[in-house]
Design an enzyme around this catalytic site. Sequence first.
Site, PDB file in Angstrom:
ATOM      1  N   ASP A 223      26.690  11.023  20.661  1.00  0.00           N
ATOM      2  CA  ASP A 223      28.279  10.916  20.502  1.00  0.00           C
ATOM      3  C   ASP A 223      28.819   9.651  20.817  1.00  0.00           C
ATOM      4  O   ASP A 223      28.354   9.154  21.842  1.00  0.00           O
ATOM      5  CB  ASP A 223      29.069  12.213  21.161  1.00  0.00           C
ATOM      6  CG  ASP A 223      30.524  12.259  20.722  1.00  0.00           C
ATOM      7  OD1 ASP A 223      30.434  12.651  19.588  1.00  0.00           O
ATOM      8  OD2 ASP A 223      31.371  12.261  21.506  1.00  0.00           O
TER       9      ASP A 223
ATOM     10  N   ASP B 216      33.732  -2.045  13.919  1.00  0.00           N
ATOM     11  CA  ASP B 216      32.851  -3.193  14.188  1.00  0.00           C
ATOM     12  C   ASP B 216      33.389  -4.534  13.955  1.00  0.00           C
ATOM     13  O   ASP B 216      33.233  -5.590  14.572  1.00  0.00           O
ATOM     14  CB  ASP B 216      31.262  -3.253  13.478  1.00  0.00           C
ATOM     15  CG  ASP B 216      30.417  -2.107  14.081  1.00  0.00           C
ATOM     16  OD1 ASP B 216      30.659  -1.839  15.022  1.00  0.00           O
ATOM     17  OD2 ASP B 216      29.262  -2.238  13.393  1.00  0.00           O
TER      18      ASP B 216
END
Length: 209
Positions: free
Chosen positions: A75, A169
């Site tokens: 996770d 990102d």
Amino acid sequence: MMRKLGGGKLVIATHNAGKLKEISALLAPFGLGCISAGSLGLPEPPETGKTFVANALIKARAAAAASGLPALADDSGLSVAALDGRPGVYTADWAERQWFEGEPGRDWYMAMGKVEGLLQGKGPNASRDAWFSCVLAIAWPDGEYAVYEGRVDGTLTWPPRGEMGFGYDPVFVPQDSELTFAEIAPEEKHAISHRADAFAKLVADQFSA
């Protein structure tokens, strides 16, 4: 002594073929045959935890119990200091479109925009410090488990830059870099990422002599 993974099968608690491929490649040198929870027809358990550790354990324990094999789950997510650690465990949820935002699915540009909007609302002097976290959890069918946590720190930039990453990102610049994660070559990113940090700890613990 902490329990160790032996050879044989390991269930990767995911229905994502890309994640299975990535994790399988990382574990291949250690003689593990990785199979996905999806290929076994296992349901995805509700991720009701309030932390990355809790959600990783939910997924790993469910896969181990249903398959009778050891299982590995991860996770991960982005936390922003000025937003009190949000989105955190809700990182993916922030990318989910509402009924009025178009077809169902995830819109990561929208998610990045939400983060930026909240930061701008804090004023020009708000901290842009942020970090990615990754938790890897191994669970055995008898209930034993192990947890490994990785982290990479950085700052957020705007507008998004780069085409090679995914998720948040394009707005995340890791420490000691001027490039976003989406501007860094994948092999370089994998060497410094939060997932790489967590995997290094797992390998050192599980496969060291």
